[in-house]
Design a protein around this motif. Structure first.
Motif, PDB file in Angstrom:
ATOM      1  N   ALA A   8       0.834  -1.206   0.000  1.00  0.00           N
ATOM      2  CA  ALA A   8       0.000   0.000   0.000  1.00  0.00           C
ATOM      3  C   ALA A   8       0.871   1.259   0.000  1.00  0.00           C
ATOM      4  O   ALA A   8       0.596   2.213  -0.739  1.00  0.00           O
ATOM      5  CB  ALA A   8      -0.936  -0.004   1.207  1.00  0.00           C
ATOM      6  N   VAL A   9       1.912   1.269   0.826  1.00  0.00           N
ATOM      7  CA  VAL A   9       2.803   2.432   0.885  1.00  0.00           C
ATOM      8  C   VAL A   9       3.473   2.654  -0.465  1.00  0.00           C
ATOM      9  O   VAL A   9       3.535   3.784  -0.969  1.00  0.00           O
ATOM     10  CB  VAL A   9       3.856   2.248   1.997  1.00  0.00           C
ATOM     11  N   TYR A  10       3.960   1.566  -1.060  1.00  0.00           N
ATOM     12  CA  TYR A  10       4.644   1.684  -2.353  1.00  0.00           C
ATOM     13  C   TYR A  10       3.699   2.215  -3.433  1.00  0.00           C
ATOM     14  O   TYR A  10       4.044   3.136  -4.192  1.00  0.00           O
ATOM     15  CB  TYR A  10       5.199   0.325  -2.758  1.00  0.00           C
ATOM     16  N   ILE A  11       2.504   1.646  -3.516  1.00  0.00           N
ATOM     17  CA  ILE A  11       1.552   2.049  -4.546  1.00  0.00           C
ATOM     18  C   ILE A  11       1.079   3.483  -4.311  1.00  0.00           C
ATOM     19  O   ILE A  11       0.890   4.248  -5.263  1.00  0.00           O
ATOM     20  CB  ILE A  11       0.363   1.066  -4.589  1.00  0.00           C
ATOM     21  N   ASN A  12       0.898   3.877  -3.050  1.00  0.00           N
ATOM     22  CA  ASN A  12       0.498   5.252  -2.745  1.00  0.00           C
ATOM     23  C   ASN A  12       1.566   6.254  -3.179  1.00  0.00           C
ATOM     24  O   ASN A  12       1.246   7.355  -3.640  1.00  0.00           O
ATOM     25  CB  ASN A  12       0.203   5.403  -1.256  1.00  0.00           C
ATOM     26  N   ILE A  13       2.823   5.875  -3.026  1.00  0.00           N
ATOM     27  CA  ILE A  13       3.906   6.746  -3.505  1.00  0.00           C
ATOM     28  C   ILE A  13       3.820   6.899  -5.020  1.00  0.00           C
ATOM     29  O   ILE A  13       3.965   8.001  -5.563  1.00  0.00           O
ATOM     30  CB  ILE A  13       5.281   6.177  -3.092  1.00  0.00           C
ATOM     31  N   GLN A  14       3.545   5.815  -5.706  1.00  0.00           N
ATOM     32  CA  GLN A  14       3.406   5.892  -7.161  1.00  0.00           C
ATOM     33  C   GLN A  14       2.230   6.777  -7.567  1.00  0.00           C
ATOM     34  O   GLN A  14       2.323   7.551  -8.525  1.00  0.00           O
ATOM     35  CB  GLN A  14       3.223   4.490  -7.739  1.00  0.00           C
ATOM     36  N   LYS A  15       1.128   6.661  -6.846  1.00  0.00           N
ATOM     37  CA  LYS A  15      -0.036   7.495  -7.153  1.00  0.00           C
ATOM     38  C   LYS A  15       0.310   8.979  -7.030  1.00  0.00           C
ATOM     39  O   LYS A  15      -0.040   9.792  -7.893  1.00  0.00           O
ATOM     40  CB  LYS A  15      -1.190   7.159  -6.192  1.00  0.00           C
TER      41      LYS A  15
ATOM     42  N   VAL B 118     -12.901  10.946 -17.929  1.00  0.00           N
ATOM     43  CA  VAL B 118     -13.120  10.193 -19.164  1.00  0.00           C
ATOM     44  C   VAL B 118     -11.788   9.934 -19.867  1.00  0.00           C
ATOM     45  O   VAL B 118     -11.529   8.820 -20.355  1.00  0.00           O
ATOM     46  CB  VAL B 118     -14.079  10.969 -20.095  1.00  0.00           C
ATOM     47  N   VAL B 119     -10.945  10.963 -19.897  1.00  0.00           N
ATOM     48  CA  VAL B 119      -9.630  10.811 -20.524  1.00  0.00           C
ATOM     49  C   VAL B 119      -8.827   9.720 -19.809  1.00  0.00           C
ATOM     50  O   VAL B 119      -8.182   8.878 -20.440  1.00  0.00           O
ATOM     51  CB  VAL B 119      -8.864  12.153 -20.511  1.00  0.00           C
ATOM     52  N   GLY B 120      -8.878   9.747 -18.473  1.00  0.00           N
ATOM     53  CA  GLY B 120      -8.153   8.743 -17.693  1.00  0.00           C
ATOM     54  C   GLY B 120      -8.626   7.332 -17.987  1.00  0.00           C
ATOM     55  O   GLY B 120      -7.819   6.401 -18.084  1.00  0.00           O
TER      56      GLY B 120
ATOM     57  N   VAL C 102      -7.264  24.258 -11.828  1.00  0.00           N
ATOM     58  CA  VAL C 102      -7.391  23.641 -10.502  1.00  0.00           C
ATOM     59  C   VAL C 102      -8.377  22.483 -10.536  1.00  0.00           C
ATOM     60  O   VAL C 102      -8.113  21.411  -9.966  1.00  0.00           O
ATOM     61  CB  VAL C 102      -7.818  24.699  -9.461  1.00  0.00           C
ATOM     62  N   PHE C 103      -9.509  22.642 -11.229  1.00  0.00           N
ATOM     63  CA  PHE C 103     -10.488  21.553 -11.260  1.00  0.00           C
ATOM     64  C   PHE C 103      -9.990  20.371 -12.093  1.00  0.00           C
ATOM     65  O   PHE C 103     -10.347  19.216 -11.817  1.00  0.00           O
ATOM     66  CB  PHE C 103     -11.834  22.063 -11.783  1.00  0.00           C
ATOM     67  N   CYS C 104      -9.156  20.639 -13.077  1.00  0.00           N
ATOM     68  CA  CYS C 104      -8.526  19.530 -13.795  1.00  0.00           C
ATOM     69  C   CYS C 104      -7.665  18.703 -12.843  1.00  0.00           C
ATOM     70  O   CYS C 104      -7.645  17.465 -12.898  1.00  0.00           O
ATOM     71  CB  CYS C 104      -7.667  20.062 -14.945  1.00  0.00           C
ATOM     72  N   GLN C 105      -6.962  19.384 -11.943  1.00  0.00           N
ATOM     73  CA  GLN C 105      -6.111  18.680 -10.983  1.00  0.00           C
ATOM     74  C   GLN C 105      -6.950  17.955  -9.934  1.00  0.00           C
ATOM     75  O   GLN C 105      -6.577  16.859  -9.491  1.00  0.00           O
ATOM     76  CB  GLN C 105      -5.143  19.649 -10.291  1.00  0.00           C
ATOM     77  N   ILE C 106      -8.064  18.538  -9.533  1.00  0.00           N
ATOM     78  CA  ILE C 106      -8.931  17.896  -8.541  1.00  0.00           C
ATOM     79  C   ILE C 106      -9.463  16.570  -9.090  1.00  0.00           C
ATOM     80  O   ILE C 106      -9.433  15.530  -8.412  1.00  0.00           O
ATOM     81  CB  ILE C 106     -10.082  18.830  -8.140  1.00  0.00           C
ATOM     82  N   PHE C 107      -9.947  16.596 -10.337  1.00  0.00           N
ATOM     83  CA  PHE C 107     -10.476  15.359 -10.920  1.00  0.00           C
ATOM     84  C   PHE C 107      -9.351  14.388 -11.261  1.00  0.00           C
ATOM     85  O   PHE C 107      -9.539  13.167 -11.197  1.00  0.00           O
ATOM     86  CB  PHE C 107     -11.318  15.685 -12.158  1.00  0.00           C
ATOM     87  N   ASN C 108      -8.188  14.924 -11.623  1.00  0.00           N
ATOM     88  CA  ASN C 108      -7.057  14.036 -11.882  1.00  0.00           C
ATOM     89  C   ASN C 108      -6.559  13.388 -10.594  1.00  0.00           C
ATOM     90  O   ASN C 108      -5.990  12.289 -10.612  1.00  0.00           O
ATOM     91  CB  ASN C 108      -5.917  14.809 -12.547  1.00  0.00           C
ATOM     92  N   GLU C 109      -6.777  14.060  -9.462  1.00  0.00           N
ATOM     93  CA  GLU C 109      -6.438  13.458  -8.166  1.00  0.00           C
ATOM     94  C   GLU C 109      -7.303  12.225  -7.916  1.00  0.00           C
ATOM     95  O   GLU C 109      -6.827  11.216  -7.389  1.00  0.00           O
ATOM     96  CB  GLU C 109      -6.632  14.490  -7.057  1.00  0.00           C
ATOM     97  N   ILE C 110      -8.568  12.309  -8.319  1.00  0.00           N
ATOM     98  CA  ILE C 110      -9.439  11.130  -8.221  1.00  0.00           C
ATOM     99  C   ILE C 110      -8.958  10.053  -9.184  1.00  0.00           C
ATOM    100  O   ILE C 110      -8.937   8.862  -8.863  1.00  0.00           O
ATOM    101  CB  ILE C 110     -10.907  11.527  -8.525  1.00  0.00           C
ATOM    102  N   ASN C 111      -8.543  10.470 -10.378  1.00  0.00           N
ATOM    103  CA  ASN C 111      -7.989   9.521 -11.358  1.00  0.00           C
ATOM    104  C   ASN C 111      -6.805   8.765 -10.802  1.00  0.00           C
ATOM    105  O   ASN C 111      -6.621   7.574 -11.070  1.00  0.00           O
ATOM    106  CB  ASN C 111      -7.539  10.287 -12.617  1.00  0.00           C
ATOM    107  N   SER C 112      -5.982   9.450 -10.034  1.00  0.00           N
ATOM    108  CA  SER C 112      -4.730   8.871  -9.547  1.00  0.00           C
ATOM    109  C   SER C 112      -4.947   7.818  -8.473  1.00  0.00           C
ATOM    110  O   SER C 112      -3.986   7.164  -8.060  1.00  0.00           O
ATOM    111  CB  SER C 112      -3.820   9.985  -9.000  1.00  0.00           C
ATOM    112  N   ARG C 113      -6.182   7.646  -8.007  1.00  0.00           N
ATOM    113  CA  ARG C 113      -6.445   6.611  -7.010  1.00  0.00           C
ATOM    114  C   ARG C 113      -6.165   5.214  -7.565  1.00  0.00           C
ATOM    115  O   ARG C 113      -5.849   4.301  -6.813  1.00  0.00           O
ATOM    116  CB  ARG C 113      -7.893   6.680  -6.522  1.00  0.00           C
ATOM    117  N   GLU C 114      -6.302   5.055  -8.862  1.00  0.00           N
ATOM    118  CA  GLU C 114      -6.012   3.774  -9.506  1.00  0.00           C
ATOM    119  C   GLU C 114      -5.108   4.035 -10.702  1.00  0.00           C
ATOM    120  O   GLU C 114      -5.455   4.820 -11.587  1.00  0.00           O
ATOM    121  CB  GLU C 114      -7.295   3.077  -9.961  1.00  0.00           C
ATOM    122  N   ILE C 115      -3.966   3.393 -10.725  1.00  0.00           N
ATOM    123  CA  ILE C 115      -3.012   3.611 -11.799  1.00  0.00           C
ATOM    124  C   ILE C 115      -3.411   2.857 -13.059  1.00  0.00           C
ATOM    125  O   ILE C 115      -3.247   3.360 -14.170  1.00  0.00           O
ATOM    126  CB  ILE C 115      -1.598   3.196 -11.348  1.00  0.00           C
TER     127      ILE C 115
END
Length: 473
Positions: A242-249, A440-442, A368-381
């Motif tokens: 979990a720690v390793y994958i969270n760092i990657q995210k 959608v892009v993600g 900023v909103f692009c980054q907010i939604f991309n933060e949700i995207n980053s939950r799963e690589i």
């Protein structure tokens, strides 16, 4: 283990207890059913060995008890090594703890090979290993003396198949760990005795038992298992992944933010002579993406899916899949923000003296909103379903909501400080919609194969090349 006992007639009797095969070799007599000492014949030895193997096959740890009468006091300081009389052979049942078999199966599903190194009889070790699910049909069980007699070249050939090592010495455990590490494996070792210290120290991860473990073992270990339970090691592996994958995210998320912010300001400044994002705005972006973003993604709890990947994800921090996501999201955001920078007034139908300020504010808000939604995207690589378990991490939800609230405050109420002007609800809705397209892009990006589809390369020693990232299953 031996002890000397003084008898009432003035003599000394030595009692000895230990591994059945070893004690049996020290005996030349045996007590019969009537309690008399009789010579230990080959027939008796064969019958006793059959009993020992029968007990061992039932997962019983077998011990022999023997004695020898010693004559003079001059022999008090010496414990004899032969001439004993065999008293009995008995088996001790050491039941496997509940959940161990399931834990071993989870390890195997996660690509973690479990090996048993023990001092027990080979039959006992094999029976217990089968009961735990460690020894499989194609696995190899071997005794310590045979293991020690092998050359380094031979060890490389059979160690990948070795699952049980019985009648082993502490040096055998250390040798096994050393060879596995030389083959490129990441090795974890469990132990509780002082003799386990060299292997615990040599391993990448040493796990000592907190209850039964000696102080020497604990000092040489990296992790102390407080409840002495093998199933606890599953949690250790799960949290490590979990720690390793969270760092990657977080790395994926942070690189996307930095690439887009740098390119937008640099290209715009070179072409138009003006940067759309001010220093204060970049400071805010840096804060929400560095501090809050790290807090949100780094606190994602582990899940059972992490233990269903048959790989060892600890060679690289980045991977091809991460770079695919970073490049894809960066291209989308740069196209959108570039269009707004160079044609935003006509696209948004902005006129008047505050057109430039409104456009720059809208660009900042959209970014900023692009980054907010991309933060949700980053939950799963590498998985499309990014919303699974999103509310399980309350920190992630709080950070996401806090970011949106502070963004509203900065744009609507802190214009003099952040160089922004209040936006209408239509522009707010448009910013959110443009940002949400990142989801959608993600999802579309994850349909693009980037990892090698070739068959894994096999080395001469039977091992496969270690994957470079957690999504390589």
């Amino acid at each position: 283990m031996s002890v000397l006992v003084s008898l009432s007639n003035g003599g000394i009797r030595a009692f000895c207890k230990g591994a059945s095969e070893i004690i049996l070799q020290m005996c030349d007599k045996v007590i019969d059913s009537e309690g008399n000492e009789i010579p230990l014949s080959e027939k008796h030895i064969k019958a006793i060995l059959d009993v020992i193997n029968l007990f061992a096959s039932d997962a019983l740890r077998t011990l022999c008890l023997a004695y020898k009468d010693m004559g003079e006091a001059s022999e008090r300081d010496e414990i004899p090594t032969d001439g004993y009389t065999l008293i009995a052979v008995f088996g001790i049942k050491d039941p496997v703890r509940p959940g161990v078999r399931e834990a071993v199966q989870i390890c195997m599903a996660a690509g973690i090979t479990v090996r048993m190194v023990t001092g027990d009889n080979i039959y006992t070790a094999k029976a217990i290993a089968k009961e735990c699910g460690i020894l499989t049909d194609d696995g190899l069980a071997m005794e310590g003396p045979e293991f020690r007699s092998k050359s380094p070249g031979e060890m490389k050939e059979f160690i990948p198949k070795l699952q049980v090592l019985a009648r082993s010495l502490p040096l055998d455990k250390h040798t096994l760990v050393t060879n596995l590490r030389n083959m490129g494996e990441v090795v974890a070792v469990t132990g509780d005795g002082t003799n386990d210290a060299p292997a615990l120290h040599e391993a990448d991860i040493g796990l000592a038992m907190g209850i039964a473990g000696t102080e020497v073992a604990k000092e040489n270990a990296d992790v102390i298992v407080l409840d002495d339970n093998f199933t606890t090691i599953i949690n250790v592996a799960k949290w490590g992944r979990a720690v390793y994958i969270n760092i990657q995210k977080f790395v994926q998320f942070q690189l996307t933010v930095n690439v887009v912010a740098l390119m937008v300001n640099f290209v715009s400044a070179c072409i138009t002579g003006d940067a759309p994002l001010t220093a204060v705005q970049l400071l805010w972006v840096n804060m929400i993406m560095d501090t809050l973003g790290a807090l949100a993604l780094a606190t994602e709890p582990p899940n059972d899916e992490m233990m269903k990947k048959t790989n060892r994800p600890w060679r690289k921090t980045s991977s091809k899949t991460m770079w695919r996501n970073i490049i894809g999201q960066s291209i989308y955001q740069l196209v959108i923000l570039g269009a707004l920078i160079f044609a935003g007034k006509s696209i948004l139908h902005l006129n008047g003296t505050d057109a430039d300020a409104t456009l720059n504010t809208f660009i900042f808000n959209t970014f900023v909103f692009c980054q907010i939604f991309n933060e949700i995207n980053s939950r799963e690589i590498d998985k499309i379903n990014i919303f699974r378990g999103i509310f399980r991490s309350w920190i992630f939800s709080v950070v996401l909501i806090s970011t949106v609230v502070f963004q509203i405050i900065i744009v609507q109420f802190l214009g003099a400080f952040a160089s922004t002007v209040p936006l209408s609800w239509q522009f707010w809705l448009l910013s959110v919609l443009v940002g949400s397209v990142s989801l959608v892009v993600g999802a579309l990006l994850k349909f693009i194969p980037v990892e090698s589809l070739k068959s894994p390369t096999h080395k001469h020693n039977g091992y496969q090349l270690i994957p470079s990232a957690p999504e390589e299953a």
